[in-house]
Scaffold this active site. Structure first.
Site, PDB file in Angstrom:
ATOM      1  N   ASP A  99      41.550  45.667  43.121  1.00 45.04           N
ATOM      2  CA  ASP A  99      41.476  45.965  44.556  1.00 45.04           C
ATOM      3  C   ASP A  99      41.690  47.447  44.825  1.00 45.04           C
ATOM      4  O   ASP A  99      42.175  47.822  45.888  1.00 45.04           O
ATOM      5  CB  ASP A  99      42.556  45.190  45.317  1.00 45.04           C
ATOM      6  CG  ASP A  99      42.544  43.718  44.997  1.00 45.04           C
ATOM      7  OD1 ASP A  99      41.476  43.132  45.092  1.00 45.04           O
ATOM      8  OD2 ASP A  99      43.603  43.184  44.643  1.00 45.04           O
TER       9      ASP A  99
ATOM     10  N   SER B  54      43.193  52.209  47.782  1.00 48.37           N
ATOM     11  CA  SER B  54      43.858  50.919  47.739  1.00 48.37           C
ATOM     12  C   SER B  54      43.200  50.061  48.808  1.00 48.37           C
ATOM     13  O   SER B  54      43.342  50.335  49.989  1.00 48.37           O
ATOM     14  CB  SER B  54      45.346  51.098  48.026  1.00 48.37           C
ATOM     15  OG  SER B  54      45.940  49.849  48.185  1.00 48.37           O
ATOM     16  N   ARG B  55      42.439  49.053  48.365  1.00 44.60           N
ATOM     17  CA  ARG B  55      41.626  48.318  49.332  1.00 44.60           C
ATOM     18  C   ARG B  55      42.419  47.275  50.106  1.00 44.60           C
ATOM     19  O   ARG B  55      41.934  46.719  51.065  1.00 44.60           O
ATOM     20  CB  ARG B  55      40.452  47.634  48.623  1.00 44.60           C
ATOM     21  CG  ARG B  55      39.489  48.636  48.093  1.00 44.60           C
ATOM     22  CD  ARG B  55      38.217  48.016  47.556  1.00 44.60           C
ATOM     23  NE  ARG B  55      37.626  48.972  46.657  1.00 44.60           N
ATOM     24  CZ  ARG B  55      37.616  48.868  45.348  1.00 44.60           C
ATOM     25  NH1 ARG B  55      38.134  47.805  44.776  1.00 44.60           N
ATOM     26  NH2 ARG B  55      37.082  49.808  44.607  1.00 44.60           N
ATOM     27  N   VAL B  56      43.623  46.975  49.663  1.00 41.82           N
ATOM     28  CA  VAL B  56      44.402  45.938  50.329  1.00 41.82           C
ATOM     29  C   VAL B  56      45.667  46.507  50.946  1.00 41.82           C
ATOM     30  O   VAL B  56      46.026  46.199  52.077  1.00 41.82           O
ATOM     31  CB  VAL B  56      44.795  44.836  49.314  1.00 41.82           C
ATOM     32  CG1 VAL B  56      45.556  43.733  49.997  1.00 41.82           C
ATOM     33  CG2 VAL B  56      43.580  44.299  48.610  1.00 41.82           C
TER      34      VAL B  56
END
Ligand SMILES: Nc1ncnc2c1ncn2[C@@H]1O[C@H](COP(=O)(O)OP(=O)(O)OP(=O)(O)O)[C@@H](O)[C@H]1O
Ligand SMILES: [Mg+2]
Length: 511
Positions: A342, A367-369
């Site tokens: 992620d 950081s995709r989350v």
């Protein structure tokens, strides 16, 4: 009085009775024979009922995993004793897949991929076992990642925040501080309730010792577990290490705990798997890796998850590490891992040699989350930081050529230099949330701009004690704290300005 003969007869009768009671049924036992053995793999003939991934026992008690089931022979990955197993020797099936001990007793221990203690601390007192390979939690069993996982590194917590249950890749060339980031994150959990598991794959024994020593010295080793498949271990054992560590982690996750799993590193894991696959004569694909290399990593990292409240609400955060060659993140294994995770924290060797450590390249990291999980108080302060820093990096390139710049640009650059200085951090000195907040305030309100650049580090060091004395509510902040009210922020600015002022004085006259 019974004579000796009578006594003897009685004794013989008793013996005959016992023999008569013994079940004397024929027992069928399937055995196989080793056809070929070498370099961590073996080919076995016989054992037609063997299942995939079944544990086989070789002479001498050595174990192996059946990974290739052919019509005439079984391809087997050895978990030890490659040089001690003679060709032609007998092999037994166990009917079971590889399992590892799991439980609280593992905490504070150092074990290998089969759960054998390596720390000389006696046998493990645990009654439960779990299969090494387990299916990842289903979609309905997962919930959204909502809580942050603080690393204590300002550059990450402010700009590339991590959430509990996320998978974030740490990627960079050799010796750029990849392990250091993971270890600092583990050390920072000394103030949280997160259980930390460090899985070493193909690492030098000396590096592993350094990590363990660091955690013992600075972290909370009683809440950590080390699963070690070092470079000298059989490749089969190295390959199994991250899966075993994941099963050990899942025990705690299923009981509602938050677990951090560091896998150091998956490039070496891929290399061990490539070696085994080539020896088993599987067809090589790109970069000589077998076709299922993506699958073996996806299968592992999919097991990291935040569980739904119905499943206890535990979480498994994975921090896999990958090594690049000359910064090439588009090589096979790095691109695979980037697409599975992620987000990634990219470490730049140029920054490392310029002594900007941690050498995180903010532009290439994402950081995709985690952004959604960042503590609100931190989020409010770090929103503009990334943009300001990116602007500065672009402008700085111009000034390298001695270009004259206007006053506004000069200010942006001076401010950017202070951001960069504030983001630099030594190892094993993770910042508590309160200090991160104060430092971001000091940057945002321009307090640091009046401070000579070389005093920024001293400012950060003096910050903790200063806050505890002047504004104890700041060190007491937690993950759920709302953004600072204007009044608190004004008071904090005032206190920070006073600290900066006292530090701006020539050395030796500080507080
Ligand atoms: N923030 C830091 N401050 C000072 N020194 C650091 C920092 N981070 C890393 N180092 C030092 O840099 C060196 C390399 O770090 P580390 O071993 O973590 O890199 P790596 O990328 O994991 O290397 P490898 O490719 O060998 O696994 C170590 O000696 C470490 O002490
Ligand atoms: Mg390393």
């Amino acid at each position: 009085m019974a004579t000796l003969t009578e006594e003897l007869n009685e004794w013989l009768d008793e013996g005959r009775e016992r023999v008569a009671r013994l079940p004397l049924e024929p027992r069928v036992e399937q055995i196989g024979r080793v056809l070929q053995v070498g370099d961590g793999v073996a080919t076995v003939q016989g054992l037609p009922e063997t299942r995939l991934d079944e544990l086989l026992i070789f002479e001498g008690g050595f174990m192996g995993l059946a990974v290739d089931l052919g019509e005439d022979a079984i391809g087997c990955v050895l978990l030890g004793g490659a040089s001690a197993i003679p060709s032609g020797s007998i092999v037994h099936g166990t009917g079971e897949v590889a399992r590892v001990p799991v439980g609280e007793a593992l905490l504070g221990r150092i074990v290998d991929a089969l759960g054998v203690p390596l720390d000389g601390g006696g046998p493990l007192e645990t009654a439960s076992f779990a299969p090494v390979e387990q299916p990842a939690p289903a979609i309905v069993d997962r919930s959204l990642v909502t809580r942050p996982l603080a690393t204590g590194l300002l550059v990450i917590d402010a700009m590339i925040p991590l959430g509990r249950g996320q998978r974030e890749l740490i990627i960079g060339d050799r010796s750029t501080g990849k392990t250091a980031i993971a270890v600092d994150t583990i050390v920072n959990q000394r103030t949280s309730d997160v259980i930390c598991i460090y899985a070493a794959v193909g690492q030098k024994a000396s590096s592993v010792v350094q990590v363990i020593e660091a955690v013992r010295r600075y972290g909370a080793p009683e809440r950590c577990l080390f699963v070690i498949g070092e470079a000298n271990a059989p490749p089969g054992l190295q390959w199994l290490t991250p899966y075993a560590a994941c099963s050990m982690a899942e025990y705690f996750v299923e009981r509602g705990r938050d677990v951090l799993l560091v896998i150091d590193d998956l490039t070496k894991h891929a290399a061990a798997y490539r070696q085994l696959s080539l020896l088993l004569r599987r067809p090589p694909g790109r970069e000589a890796y077998p076709g299922d290399i993506f699958y073996i990593h996806a299968r592992l990292l999919e097991r990291a998850a935040k569980l739904s409240p119905g499943r206890g609400g535990g979480s498994l955060t994975a921090l896999p590490i990958a090594e690049t060659q000359a910064g090439n993140i588009s090589a096979y294994i790095p691109t695979n891992l980037i697409s599975i995770t992620d987000g990634q924290i990219y470490l730049d060797p140029r920054l490392f040699y310029e002594d900007q450590k941690p050498a995180v390249d903010v532009g290439k990291s994402v950081s995709r989350v985690g952004g959604k999980t960042q503590a609100p108080v931190l989020k409010a302060l770090s929103e503009s930081l990334r943009l300001e820093y990116a602007q500065f990096l672009e402008l700085e390139v111009f000034t390298r050529f001695g270009t004259m710049v206007d006053e506004r640009t000069r200010k942006v650059i001076e401010h950017g230099r202070r951001i960069r200085a504030a983001l630099a951090q030594r190892q094993f000195e993770p910042l508590p949330l309160g200090e991160e907040v104060a430092l971001l305030c000091a940057l945002g309100d321009g307090v640091l701009d009046s401070l000579p650049l070389d005093r920024v580090a001293a400012f950060r060091e003096a910050l903790g004690p200063w806050l505890r004395e002047k504004m104890p509510e700041i060190p007491a902040l937690n993950d759920e704290a709302p953004p600072l009210p204007d009044e608190t922020r004004a008071r904090l600015k005032h206190a920070l300005a006073a600290l900066a002022h006292s530090l701006a004085a020539p050395k030796g006259e500080g507080p």
